[in-house]
Design a protein around this motif. Structure first.
Motif, mmCIF file in Angstrom:
data_model
loop_
_atom_site.group_PDB
_atom_site.id
_atom_site.type_symbol
_atom_site.label_atom_id
_atom_site.label_comp_id
_atom_site.label_asym_id
_atom_site.label_seq_id
_atom_site.Cartn_x
_atom_site.Cartn_y
_atom_site.Cartn_z
ATOM 1 N N CYS A 42 0.857 -1.186 0.000
ATOM 2 C CA CYS A 42 0.000 0.000 0.000
ATOM 3 C C CYS A 42 0.892 1.234 0.000
ATOM 4 C CB CYS A 42 -0.895 0.004 1.237
ATOM 5 S SG CYS A 42 -1.826 1.535 1.471
ATOM 6 N N VAL A 44 -0.397 4.522 0.426
ATOM 7 C CA VAL A 44 -1.120 5.683 0.944
ATOM 8 C C VAL A 44 -0.293 6.451 1.972
ATOM 9 C CG1 VAL A 44 -3.118 6.415 2.300
ATOM 10 C CG2 VAL A 44 -3.398 4.761 0.459
ATOM 11 N N CYS A 71 0.325 -1.307 -4.877
ATOM 12 C CA CYS A 71 0.491 0.055 -5.381
ATOM 13 C C CYS A 71 1.942 0.548 -5.396
ATOM 14 C CB CYS A 71 -0.365 1.010 -4.556
ATOM 15 S SG CYS A 71 -2.143 0.805 -4.823
ATOM 16 N N THR A 156 -1.718 7.114 -4.708
ATOM 17 C CA THR A 156 -2.426 5.938 -5.220
ATOM 18 C C THR A 156 -2.773 6.112 -6.694
ATOM 19 O OG1 THR A 156 -3.358 5.549 -3.025
ATOM 20 C CG2 THR A 156 -4.403 4.424 -4.857
ATOM 21 N N GLU A 191 -11.088 2.504 -5.372
ATOM 22 C CA GLU A 191 -10.451 3.740 -4.914
ATOM 23 C C GLU A 191 -11.494 4.824 -4.668
ATOM 24 O OE1 GLU A 191 -8.006 1.087 -5.561
ATOM 25 O OE2 GLU A 191 -8.819 1.771 -7.481
#
Length: 472
Positions: A42, A44, A71, A156, A191
């Motif tokens: 991830c 983020v 990601c 993202t 998303e």
């Protein structure tokens, strides 16, 4: 396998695990006995990326082959710490077997392409792939990939790209299949679920309406995160859908800040008045609507006055779920180029908002009520089963085996900050479950384990009667 991030990442991992298991691989929780590590990332937050990097280093120390997904490799494939490892792109998870096979042979494979049909981006890998669910009662369905936003703080978008929606009929088919496999709860994720269908001439209300027609009795649907701009035009339809008896009255709509100037600098494409309109409109029409939201504290252009507006908003609405994040500059994003606020300012604002959040208990007024909850999980301490009521609020119930996967009617006897405790009144079996219970009962009654003791008792009673009669 190890996964970081959102429900979408979890769904991708479940699909990859399902394909590997179907091919003959064994998924293990034991790092030491694994022949290969598959890490799904991830991007983020900086801490999530740090944990991901540390796990790669740990894998290298023990000399295991590595495959990375998610990601981070998709958005930054040239990152130094990813050198020499195999990668699976976010839209290439249907090729995980190929990547694992080649990696075990000593090769490095990188599949980071985007799936397109007639030159147009689509949702991604097929929804019909085999899957190993982390929770067999919960099906996570990704309805799209990417988004329409250009948020200045978000990385993202670098990984997931522009919006690509799955056709409604494919999503409905996946939901129907999951229900036949014993799933009791569907989570829709992406998303930005609110933007669904804008690229294929459909919409979120259209999809949800179709899904409501196939949700069986005793099952529920939960909607994932939706940004404010894409729900504004569907408020009437969303009010109807969120009031549906088999849809949780739950909405995750991130506000991020309560200052219009900060929202503009974030390129969030709405005003704070828009956010309030959404919440107020739906709260008026949906009893006890559960609204979850997100706040970023310490954005580079956030002033003290801006932050006070955020404090005021959270004090007014008292959100039962408030995801508080201190600003982290993500490399390659516009916000990362802005002069940062002093670290202490971000920490102080994060603490102030956290302290405010802990001053109220949103469920105390429900003590004494009768509620129906769908039980699908075990509590983190392993002492209770966890159910969710119509608003998706957590209700703890005793660990009685027959409760799992069922609608249980309870009386709320106490409440904490994040949960309530329910005293069971009755179990509301779905029609199929009633048949299962009757079938199970018949099988038990006709089984040798049941019949033999009963026959033995009857024989003893008969012998006793004969002896008694003879003596008499």
């Amino acid at each position: 396998m190890k996964t970081w991030g959102c429900a979408r990442d979890s769904s991708d991992s479940e699909y990859m695990a399902g394909q590997l298991a179907a091919y003959g691989y064994v998924i293990t929780e034991n790092k030491e006995e694994a022949n290969l590590w598959l890490l799904n990332s991830c991007t983020v937050k900086t801490p999530a990326e740090d944990h991901f990097r540390n796990e790669i280093e740990a894998c290298r120390r023990v000399g295991r082959p590595i495959v990375v997904a998610g990601c981070i490799p998709q958005g930054a494939p040239r990152a130094g710490f990813l050198k020499g490892v195999s990668m699976i792109g976010v839209q290439q998870i249907d090729r995980v077997i190929e990547v694992v096979e080649e990696t075990l042979k000593g090769n490095t494979v990188r599949l980071l392409g985007s799936k397109k049909v007639e030159g147009k981006k689509v949702g991604g890998a097929s929804l019909e792939l085999p899957k190993i669910r982390r929770n067999p009662l919960i099906e996570i369905i990704a309805i799209s990939t990417g988004c329409l936003n250009q948020c200045t703080y978000c990385k993202t978008k670098h990984a997931r790209g522009e919006l690509g929606s799955y056709p409604p009929d494919e999503i409905v088919a996946r939901a129907k299949q999951a229900f036949t496999e014993g799933v009791k709860e569907i989570w829709l994720t992406s998303e930005d679920t609110g933007a669904y269908g804008r690229d294929i001439g459909s919409s979120l209300p259209e999809l949800l309406t179709s899904l409501c027609e196939v949700i069986p009795q005793g099952c529920m649907l939960r909607l994932g995160m939706t940004n404010p701009p894409y729900i504004l035009e569907h408020l009437e339809a969303m009010a109807v859908i969120l009031n549906h008896p088999r849809v949780y009255s739950f909405l995750h709509v991130p506000v991020q800040a309560a200052s219009d100037s900060v929202l503009n600098d974030m390129k969030r494409e709405y005003y704070i008045a828009d956010f309030k309109k959404i919440v107020d409109f739906l709260k008026e029409r949906i009893p006890r609507l559960y609204v979850a939201t997100d706040i970023i504290c310490g954005f580079p252009t956030e002033t003290d006055e801006d932050f006070e507006e955020t404090m005021k908003l959270c004090s007014e609405y008292k959100f039962p779920s408030l995801f508080i994040n201190q600003f982290y500059p993500r490399p390659g994003t516009p916000a990362a180029k802005l002069p940062r606020l002093p670290t202490q300012v971000g920490k102080s604002r994060t603490k102030r908002l956290s302290d405010l959040f802990h001053t109220y208990e949103p469920f105390r007024d429900q003590i004494g009520e009768m509620q129906t909850v769908l039980v699908t999980e075990i509590s983190t301490d392993g002492k209770f089963y966890v159910g969710h009521n119509k608003q998706y609020a957590q209700v703890l119930v005793p660990m009685e085996r027959e409760f799992m996967g069922q609608m249980v009617k309870v009386k709320i006897v106490s409440a904490g900050k994040f949960w309530m405790v329910g005293e069971p009144i009755s179990v509301e079996y779905a029609p199929k479950d009633v048949l299962s219970v009757l079938s199970s009962t018949v099988k038990t009654v006709l089984s040798p384990k049941f019949i033999l003791p009963v026959l033995s008792c009857l024989v003893l009673l008969r012998v006793g009667y004969i002896v008694f009669k003879y003596r008499k």
